[in-house]
Design a protein around this motif. Sequence first.
Motif, PDB file in Angstrom:
ATOM      1  N   PHE A 166      12.828  19.738 -21.844  1.00  0.00           N
ATOM      2  CA  PHE A 166      13.771  20.855 -21.662  1.00  0.00           C
ATOM      3  C   PHE A 166      13.960  21.149 -20.173  1.00  0.00           C
ATOM      4  CE2 PHE A 166      14.496  25.461 -21.213  1.00  0.00           C
ATOM      5  CZ  PHE A 166      15.551  25.674 -22.085  1.00  0.00           C
ATOM      6  N   ILE A 167      12.858  21.179 -19.435  1.00  0.00           N
ATOM      7  CA  ILE A 167      12.902  21.456 -17.993  1.00  0.00           C
ATOM      8  C   ILE A 167      13.605  20.326 -17.249  1.00  0.00           C
ATOM      9  CG2 ILE A 167      11.474  21.714 -15.915  1.00  0.00           C
ATOM     10  CD1 ILE A 167       9.337  22.974 -17.867  1.00  0.00           C
ATOM     11  N   ALA A 168      13.244  19.087 -17.568  1.00  0.00           N
ATOM     12  CA  ALA A 168      13.784  17.929 -16.854  1.00  0.00           C
ATOM     13  C   ALA A 168      15.298  17.815 -16.997  1.00  0.00           C
ATOM     14  CB  ALA A 168      13.111  16.659 -17.356  1.00  0.00           C
ATOM     15  N   SER A 169      15.829  18.181 -18.166  1.00  0.00           N
ATOM     16  CA  SER A 169      17.270  18.018 -18.420  1.00  0.00           C
ATOM     17  C   SER A 169      18.025  19.347 -18.380  1.00  0.00           C
ATOM     18  CB  SER A 169      17.484  17.349 -19.781  1.00  0.00           C
ATOM     19  OG  SER A 169      16.978  18.168 -20.830  1.00  0.00           O
ATOM     20  N   PHE A 170      17.373  20.409 -17.891  1.00  0.00           N
ATOM     21  CA  PHE A 170      17.929  21.754 -18.021  1.00  0.00           C
ATOM     22  C   PHE A 170      19.328  21.880 -17.428  1.00  0.00           C
ATOM     23  CE2 PHE A 170      18.548  26.200 -16.757  1.00  0.00           C
ATOM     24  CZ  PHE A 170      18.280  26.841 -17.956  1.00  0.00           C
ATOM     25  N   ASN A 171      19.531  21.324 -16.258  1.00  0.00           N
ATOM     26  CA  ASN A 171      20.811  21.519 -15.564  1.00  0.00           C
ATOM     27  C   ASN A 171      21.887  20.523 -15.971  1.00  0.00           C
ATOM     28  OD1 ASN A 171      20.067  23.779 -13.929  1.00  0.00           O
ATOM     29  ND2 ASN A 171      18.827  22.410 -12.686  1.00  0.00           N
ATOM     30  N   ILE A 172      21.562  19.634 -16.903  1.00  0.00           N
ATOM     31  CA  ILE A 172      22.570  18.660 -17.333  1.00  0.00           C
ATOM     32  C   ILE A 172      22.772  18.653 -18.847  1.00  0.00           C
ATOM     33  CG2 ILE A 172      22.274  17.115 -15.346  1.00  0.00           C
ATOM     34  CD1 ILE A 172      20.408  15.415 -17.019  1.00  0.00           C
ATOM     35  N   PHE A 189       2.852  31.879 -23.694  1.00  0.00           N
ATOM     36  CA  PHE A 189       2.342  31.120 -22.550  1.00  0.00           C
ATOM     37  C   PHE A 189       3.268  29.954 -22.250  1.00  0.00           C
ATOM     38  CE2 PHE A 189      -0.171  28.215 -20.139  1.00  0.00           C
ATOM     39  CZ  PHE A 189      -1.170  28.952 -19.509  1.00  0.00           C
ATOM     40  N   MET A 190       3.653  29.221 -23.271  1.00  0.00           N
ATOM     41  CA  MET A 190       4.526  28.059 -23.100  1.00  0.00           C
ATOM     42  C   MET A 190       5.886  28.477 -22.541  1.00  0.00           C
ATOM     43  SD  MET A 190       4.368  24.647 -23.812  1.00  0.00           S
ATOM     44  CE  MET A 190       3.378  24.363 -25.289  1.00  0.00           C
ATOM     45  N   SER A 191       6.429  29.574 -23.058  1.00  0.00           N
ATOM     46  CA  SER A 191       7.756  30.012 -22.597  1.00  0.00           C
ATOM     47  C   SER A 191       7.709  30.453 -21.131  1.00  0.00           C
ATOM     48  CB  SER A 191       8.278  31.154 -23.477  1.00  0.00           C
ATOM     49  OG  SER A 191       7.536  32.348 -23.304  1.00  0.00           O
ATOM     50  N   ILE A 192       6.611  31.088 -20.724  1.00  0.00           N
ATOM     51  CA  ILE A 192       6.482  31.520 -19.330  1.00  0.00           C
ATOM     52  C   ILE A 192       6.285  30.316 -18.412  1.00  0.00           C
ATOM     53  CG2 ILE A 192       5.125  32.903 -17.710  1.00  0.00           C
ATOM     54  CD1 ILE A 192       4.433  34.720 -20.133  1.00  0.00           C
ATOM     55  N   CYS A 193       5.564  29.303 -18.886  1.00  0.00           N
ATOM     56  CA  CYS A 193       5.409  28.062 -18.112  1.00  0.00           C
ATOM     57  C   CYS A 193       6.779  27.445 -17.825  1.00  0.00           C
ATOM     58  CB  CYS A 193       4.560  27.058 -18.872  1.00  0.00           C
ATOM     59  SG  CYS A 193       2.802  27.462 -18.937  1.00  0.00           S
ATOM     60  N   ILE A 194       7.629  27.422 -18.834  1.00  0.00           N
ATOM     61  CA  ILE A 194       8.982  26.879 -18.663  1.00  0.00           C
ATOM     62  C   ILE A 194       9.759  27.719 -17.659  1.00  0.00           C
ATOM     63  CG2 ILE A 194      11.176  26.421 -19.822  1.00  0.00           C
ATOM     64  CD1 ILE A 194       9.513  25.931 -22.398  1.00  0.00           C
ATOM     65  N   ALA A 195       9.686  29.039 -17.813  1.00  0.00           N
ATOM     66  CA  ALA A 195      10.379  29.943 -16.888  1.00  0.00           C
ATOM     67  C   ALA A 195       9.912  29.711 -15.457  1.00  0.00           C
ATOM     68  CB  ALA A 195      10.134  31.396 -17.307  1.00  0.00           C
ATOM     69  N   ASP A 196       8.623  29.527 -15.283  1.00  0.00           N
ATOM     70  CA  ASP A 196       8.043  29.294 -13.960  1.00  0.00           C
ATOM     71  C   ASP A 196       8.652  28.057 -13.307  1.00  0.00           C
ATOM     72  OD1 ASP A 196       6.177  29.545 -11.775  1.00  0.00           O
ATOM     73  OD2 ASP A 196       4.970  27.973 -12.711  1.00  0.00           O
ATOM     74  N   GLU A 197       8.722  26.961 -14.041  1.00  0.00           N
ATOM     75  CA  GLU A 197       9.263  25.718 -13.484  1.00  0.00           C
ATOM     76  C   GLU A 197      10.740  25.856 -13.145  1.00  0.00           C
ATOM     77  OE1 GLU A 197       7.555  22.922 -12.654  1.00  0.00           O
ATOM     78  OE2 GLU A 197       5.825  24.197 -13.099  1.00  0.00           O
ATOM     79  N   LEU A 198      11.487  26.559 -13.978  1.00  0.00           N
ATOM     80  CA  LEU A 198      12.922  26.713 -13.709  1.00  0.00           C
ATOM     81  C   LEU A 198      13.178  27.671 -12.553  1.00  0.00           C
ATOM     82  CD1 LEU A 198      14.330  26.663 -17.338  1.00  0.00           C
ATOM     83  CD2 LEU A 198      14.321  24.836 -15.643  1.00  0.00           C
ATOM     84  N   ASN A 203      16.759  28.302 -10.667  1.00  0.00           N
ATOM     85  CA  ASN A 203      17.536  28.848 -11.776  1.00  0.00           C
ATOM     86  C   ASN A 203      17.239  30.328 -11.957  1.00  0.00           C
ATOM     87  OD1 ASN A 203      16.739  25.769 -12.921  1.00  0.00           O
ATOM     88  ND2 ASN A 203      18.881  26.349 -13.039  1.00  0.00           N
ATOM     89  N   SER A 204      18.219  31.069 -12.460  1.00  0.00           N
ATOM     90  CA  SER A 204      18.021  32.495 -12.733  1.00  0.00           C
ATOM     91  C   SER A 204      17.432  32.661 -14.134  1.00  0.00           C
ATOM     92  CB  SER A 204      19.342  33.263 -12.618  1.00  0.00           C
ATOM     93  OG  SER A 204      20.317  32.731 -13.487  1.00  0.00           O
ATOM     94  N   VAL A 205      16.406  33.491 -14.236  1.00  0.00           N
ATOM     95  CA  VAL A 205      15.694  33.684 -15.504  1.00  0.00           C
ATOM     96  C   VAL A 205      15.498  35.167 -15.777  1.00  0.00           C
ATOM     97  CG1 VAL A 205      13.589  33.211 -16.814  1.00  0.00           C
ATOM     98  CG2 VAL A 205      14.444  31.497 -15.176  1.00  0.00           C
ATOM     99  N   ILE A 206      15.861  35.601 -16.967  1.00  0.00           N
ATOM    100  CA  ILE A 206      15.549  36.963 -17.420  1.00  0.00           C
ATOM    101  C   ILE A 206      14.570  36.844 -18.583  1.00  0.00           C
ATOM    102  CG2 ILE A 206      16.424  39.093 -18.460  1.00  0.00           C
ATOM    103  CD1 ILE A 206      19.031  38.698 -17.062  1.00  0.00           C
ATOM    104  N   TYR A 207      13.461  37.569 -18.456  1.00  0.00           N
ATOM    105  CA  TYR A 207      12.410  37.540 -19.478  1.00  0.00           C
ATOM    106  C   TYR A 207      12.265  38.936 -20.072  1.00  0.00           C
ATOM    107  CZ  TYR A 207       7.771  36.961 -21.577  1.00  0.00           C
ATOM    108  OH  TYR A 207       6.718  36.926 -22.444  1.00  0.00           O
ATOM    109  N   PHE A 208      12.331  39.026 -21.387  1.00  0.00           N
ATOM    110  CA  PHE A 208      12.190  40.309 -22.071  1.00  0.00           C
ATOM    111  C   PHE A 208      11.312  40.153 -23.297  1.00  0.00           C
ATOM    112  CE2 PHE A 208      16.033  42.278 -20.118  1.00  0.00           C
ATOM    113  CZ  PHE A 208      15.527  43.556 -19.940  1.00  0.00           C
ATOM    114  N   SER A 209      10.487  41.170 -23.559  1.00  0.00           N
ATOM    115  CA  SER A 209       9.944  41.288 -24.906  1.00  0.00           C
ATOM    116  C   SER A 209      11.104  41.730 -25.777  1.00  0.00           C
ATOM    117  CB  SER A 209       8.829  42.331 -24.952  1.00  0.00           C
ATOM    118  OG  SER A 209       9.366  43.634 -24.761  1.00  0.00           O
ATOM    119  N   SER A 210      11.042  41.391 -27.049  1.00  0.00           N
ATOM    120  CA  SER A 210      12.122  41.771 -27.951  1.00  0.00           C
ATOM    121  C   SER A 210      12.316  43.289 -27.968  1.00  0.00           C
ATOM    122  CB  SER A 210      11.818  41.263 -29.363  1.00  0.00           C
ATOM    123  OG  SER A 210      12.864  41.556 -30.239  1.00  0.00           O
TER     124      SER A 210
END
Length: 326
Positions: A166-172, A189-198, A203-210
């Motif tokens: 997902f990270i490797a191909s995110f911009n394409i 944990f996994m979702s935050i790891c992805i956010a960290d790499e992006l 990349n712009s990232v918005i993180y919210f609890s539901s």
Amino acid sequence: MPLTNNQYNSIMQQYEALHIRHRRERENRLQRIYDTIPEYKKLEEQTASASVEFGKRIISGESLDKGLLASKLNDLAAQKEKLLKDAGYASDFLEIGYVCKDCKDTGYIGNEKCHCFKQKIIETLYDKSNLRAMTKECNFENMTDSYYKGEDLTRFKGAKKAAEEFIASFNIDYQNLFFFGTVGTGKSFMSICIADELLKKGNSVIYFSSIGLFELISEYAFDFKNKAWLRTVYDDLYECDLLVVDDLGTEIMGSFVAKELFSLLEERGNRKKSTIITTNYSLEGLQSIYSDRIFSRITGNYKLLRLTGPDIRKEKKLAKKGKKSE
């Protein structure tokens, strides 16, 4: 939800602090070079004097080929680079280590706000969970599979591989991820790891609890004085490169939430903007709570990744207690 003047000034002060730090660091490195390689300072002086002398001659009316100055400066630069190399310094020793190489830590590229500035705005306005702080602990360097065994381990490895792709191909390649499974198995944990790499990639990232997401939307939706701000909130939620909605199902469910969730998923899908959702519910449990339209959007447009195993948070707490009792 536009920035206040104080918030804008606070962000600009962060950039100014970076400039001061960069300047001091480079001055310190340059002084170190002067102390260890006296010839380097002489070449620096020659570089300055060559430019000044050339400028004076142009002003006095001489017709000079600018290529001569460029050739002279290139020759001096090559001599300086050789001195650094011979003394054991890297060729980029004196270069400034910008946090954002695109805008050189100014916050702007031309007259447009840089992606790093836009992310600072997002963090100022929306990041109640303090995503940046969370990524210090939740990142791929700290990720471990030691808590998983058997089928749980297989699922974890599959989810990690999907995250990396997902990270490797995110911009394409437009994709969405849906992490579901039992409590404490590493979905957030996994979702935050992805956010960290992006974030690292700009990349712009918005993180919210539901809960936090729908509280924010309802706060402005039912305040008629803030309709303009609500439109800005929606624009940001629709347009950010990645939206992470954590713990779906913990919000108070009702017709308003269902409508807003469907609209959010639909609009981000139409704009090809990626979303990551995590939930402790099973697919069957999710279907029983949300409408068929929402369930269909998720199961049809998201890569479904199930994580199972022990509650890692409890395991870590028990391990800490064990160490204290030793």
